[in-house]
Design an enzyme around this catalytic site. Structure first.
Site, PDB file in Angstrom:
ATOM      1  N   SER A  39       6.215  46.169  -5.536  1.00 24.22           N
ATOM      2  CA  SER A  39       4.682  45.814  -5.425  1.00 24.22           C
ATOM      3  C   SER A  39       3.155  46.324  -5.253  1.00 24.22           C
ATOM      4  CB  SER A  39       4.661  44.288  -4.162  1.00 24.22           C
ATOM      5  OG  SER A  39       3.239  43.803  -3.711  1.00 24.22           O
ATOM      6  N   TYR A  41       5.809  41.908   4.302  1.00 22.63           N
ATOM      7  CA  TYR A  41       6.294  42.108   2.796  1.00 22.63           C
ATOM      8  C   TYR A  41       5.729  42.744   2.558  1.00 22.63           C
ATOM      9  CZ  TYR A  41       6.083  41.465  -1.553  1.00 22.63           C
ATOM     10  OH  TYR A  41       5.944  41.479  -3.713  1.00 22.63           O
ATOM     11  N   LYS A  60       8.156  46.403   1.118  1.00 22.97           N
ATOM     12  CA  LYS A  60       8.649  46.940  -0.576  1.00 22.97           C
ATOM     13  C   LYS A  60       8.831  48.719  -0.452  1.00 22.97           C
ATOM     14  CE  LYS A  60       9.187  43.922  -2.251  1.00 22.97           C
ATOM     15  NZ  LYS A  60      10.152  42.647  -3.152  1.00 22.97           N
TER      16      LYS A  60
HETATM   17  N1  LIG Z   1       5.486  36.917  -9.144  1.00 19.33           N
HETATM   18  C1  LIG Z   1       5.110  38.787  -8.644  1.00 19.33           C
HETATM   19  O1  LIG Z   1       2.891  38.544  -8.715  1.00 19.33           O
HETATM   20  C2  LIG Z   1       4.984  39.883  -7.993  1.00 19.33           C
HETATM   21  C3  LIG Z   1       4.520  40.908  -7.409  1.00 19.33           C
HETATM   22  C4  LIG Z   1       5.250  41.878  -6.978  1.00 19.33           C
HETATM   23  C5  LIG Z   1       6.650  41.761  -6.817  1.00 19.33           C
HETATM   24  N2  LIG Z   1       7.189  40.966  -7.160  1.00 19.33           N
HETATM   25  C6  LIG Z   1       8.761  40.878  -6.968  1.00 19.33           C
HETATM   26  O2  LIG Z   1       9.319  40.812  -7.974  1.00 19.33           O
HETATM   27  C7  LIG Z   1      10.260  40.232  -7.169  1.00 19.33           C
HETATM   28  C8  LIG Z   1      10.575  38.846  -8.501  1.00 19.33           C
HETATM   29  O3  LIG Z   1       9.681  38.258  -7.701  1.00 19.33           O
HETATM   30  P1  LIG Z   1       9.545  36.679  -8.425  1.00 19.33           P
HETATM   31  O4  LIG Z   1       7.754  36.148  -8.496  1.00 19.33           O
HETATM   32  O5  LIG Z   1      10.143  36.358  -9.487  1.00 19.33           O
HETATM   33  O6  LIG Z   1      10.341  35.787  -7.309  1.00 19.33           O
HETATM   34  P2  LIG Z   1      11.079  34.292  -7.072  1.00 19.33           P
HETATM   35  O7  LIG Z   1      11.339  34.006  -5.578  1.00 19.33           O
HETATM   36  O8  LIG Z   1      10.589  33.160  -8.311  1.00 19.33           O
HETATM   37  O9  LIG Z   1      12.436  34.962  -7.772  1.00 19.33           O
HETATM   38  C9  LIG Z   1      13.368  35.727  -6.749  1.00 19.33           C
HETATM   39  C10 LIG Z   1      14.611  35.044  -7.070  1.00 19.33           C
HETATM   40  O10 LIG Z   1      15.599  35.772  -6.118  1.00 19.33           O
HETATM   41  C11 LIG Z   1      16.373  34.913  -5.339  1.00 19.33           C
HETATM   42  N3  LIG Z   1      16.794  35.645  -3.671  1.00 19.33           N
HETATM   43  C12 LIG Z   1      15.626  35.522  -2.681  1.00 19.33           C
HETATM   44  N4  LIG Z   1      16.996  36.416  -1.993  1.00 19.33           N
HETATM   45  C13 LIG Z   1      17.648  36.718  -2.423  1.00 19.33           C
HETATM   46  C14 LIG Z   1      19.421  36.789  -1.952  1.00 19.33           C
HETATM   47  N5  LIG Z   1      19.623  37.740  -0.737  1.00 19.33           N
HETATM   48  N6  LIG Z   1      20.088  36.532  -2.777  1.00 19.33           N
HETATM   49  C15 LIG Z   1      20.485  36.506  -4.172  1.00 19.33           C
HETATM   50  N7  LIG Z   1      19.109  36.039  -4.559  1.00 19.33           N
HETATM   51  C16 LIG Z   1      18.001  35.844  -3.964  1.00 19.33           C
HETATM   52  C17 LIG Z   1      16.056  33.828  -5.542  1.00 19.33           C
HETATM   53  O11 LIG Z   1      16.688  32.717  -5.612  1.00 19.33           O
HETATM   54  C18 LIG Z   1      14.444  33.711  -6.831  1.00 19.33           C
HETATM   55  O12 LIG Z   1      15.559  32.921  -7.641  1.00 19.33           O
HETATM   56  C19 LIG Z   1      10.514  39.572  -5.926  1.00 19.33           C
HETATM   57  O13 LIG Z   1      11.633  41.109  -5.398  1.00 19.33           O
HETATM   58  C20 LIG Z   1       8.882  39.669  -5.786  1.00 19.33           C
HETATM   59  O14 LIG Z   1       8.817  40.528  -4.457  1.00 19.33           O
HETATM   60  C21 LIG Z   1       6.681  40.342  -7.476  1.00 19.33           C
END
Ligand SMILES: NC(=O)c1ccc[n+]([C@@H]2O[C@H](COP(=O)([O-])OP(=O)(O)OC[C@H]3O[C@@H](n4cnc5c(N)ncnc54)[C@H](O)[C@@H]3O)[C@@H](O)[C@H]2O)c1
Length: 329
Positions: free
Chosen positions: A116, A140, A144
């Site tokens: 991130s 958070y 990361k």
């Molecule tokens: N959305 C953004 O703008 C953004 C920006 C930077 C980084 N990220 C990173 O990208 C990744 C995805 O983000 P997102 O927005 O799709 O989030 P999200 O919450 O939609 O997706 C994460 C998924 O992981 C699953 N999950 C969480 N912990 C788990 C575990 N222990 N075992 C199995 N499944 C698990 C959740 O059920 C969910 O479906 C994350 O790692 C987040 O930190 C997202």
């Protein structure tokens, strides 16, 4: 060979799953459904379970010929991570370490990791290059950064190669309209603004109108989720061709203020969107914009949807046709 996608029923992961399935990859999607949606699987094989469950992982790795893991599963709410850091270190670090253990047990040595922009903290230079100092301002972002550093050490010690992608603001939805963003609770600006356009929310709060930016509101780099997914395919190809551990920023290099995003959302939706000025949130940088030159140069990444209007248009198409997300129209 199959790709294991953790968190593949969440927002960004489900778009990567669709891209993988569309190009004919075998995909096993592992998600504990805390935030995931089974409707977002795009025909991949779904295993409901936790990345911290080593026995389950052993079953998955025994059953399928998996050569690589795309690791999206994590908690990602910055504010919550300040209030409850344990939750973030347990899921984002301990559970990831459990999964890495089983990967090593089975000789699976390629990973793409969802990192991130929160690893950087307050930027000293904008656009932010990969080697910019890392001073995360919340647990958070620190979780990361820690996993990125662990992955560097795992390459040196165990030969596990990883690409960490530092997403800036993931946004938009697959142009097919089949999958999109459905976070409950929602914290991201574009879906919150579109909830106002849909009449589901009365107004949007603008946190700070006295930042040192042209209109006083925070400036962010919005990157289309399909372009993120495409970068994951390029990353996978690079790892399969022997690429070593590295990190890439993923953003468009263009910053848009909160007020600009609201104005474009009004044009796209044809609705008036009420906003109110609120206090700044502690820890929010004024400007976060990526330099993504490294991935453009090294992997030939070409974002297809860099334009904010297109990003918001695809998001609007999804939210307008799925006002309650995946849980029914
Ligand atoms: N959305 C953004 O703008 C953004 C920006 C930077 C980084 N990220 C990173 O990208 C990744 C995805 O983000 P997102 O927005 O799709 O989030 P999200 O919450 O939609 O997706 C994460 C998924 O992981 C699953 N999950 C969480 N912990 C788990 C575990 N222990 N075992 C199995 N499944 C698990 C959740 O059920 C969910 O479906 C994350 O790692 C987040 O930190 C997202």
């Amino acid at each position: 060979m199959a790709v294991l996608v953790t968190g593949g029923l969440g927002y960004v992961g489900s778009h990567a799953v669709k891209h993988l399935v569309d190009r004919g990859e075998q995909v096993v999607t592992l998600d504990n459904l805390i935030f995931g949606h089974t409707q977002a699987a795009s025909g991949s094989e779904v295993v409901v379970g936790d990345i911290g469950d080593k026995d389950l992982l052993r079953q998955i790795f025994s059953k399928h010929s998996i050569d690589s893991v795309m690791h999206f599963a994590a908690f990602a709410d910055v504010g919550e991570s300040v209030a409850d850091p344990k939750k973030y270190y347990v899921n984002n670090i301990s559970n990831s370490l459990a999964m890495l253990d089983v990967m090593l047990e089975f000789g699976v040595k390629m990973m793409i990791f969802s990192s991130s922009a929160a690893t950087f903290g307050e930027p000293e230079i904008v656009p932010i290059p990969e080697d910019h100092p890392k001073n995360p301002t919340n647990p958070y972002g620190r979780s990361k950064l820690m996993l990125e550093e662990i992955l560097r050490e795992y390459e040196h010690a165990y030969g596990l190669r990883a690409i960490s992608f530092r997403y800036f603001n993931a946004s938009g939805a697959d142009p097919s309209g089949l999958i999109g963003e459905d976070h409950k609770p929602e914290h991201h600006l574009i879906p919150l603004i579109l909830q106002v356009a849909l009449g589901q929310r009365e107004k949007i709060s603008v946190f700070g109108s006295d930042w040192p930016t042209p209109d006083g509101t925070c400036v962010r780099d919005y990157v289309h989720v399909s372009d993120l997914a495409q970068a994951h395919l390029l990353g996978l190809d690079a790892l399969r061709n022997g690429k070593g551990t590295t990190e890439y920023n993923l953003g468009n290099g263009n910053g848009y203020s909160v007020r600009e995003v609201i104005a474009v959302a009004e044009e796209v939706s044809g609705k008036s969107i009420k906003s109110v000025d609120a206090d700044r949130r502690p820890g929010d940088p004024a400007v976060l914009v990526a330099s993504s030159e490294k991935i453009v140069k090294e992997l030939g990444w070409e974002p297809k949807f860099p334009d904010l209007r297109t990003i918001i248009q695809t998001a609007w198409n999804w939210h307008n046709t799925h006002p309650n997300g995946y849980s029914g129209k």
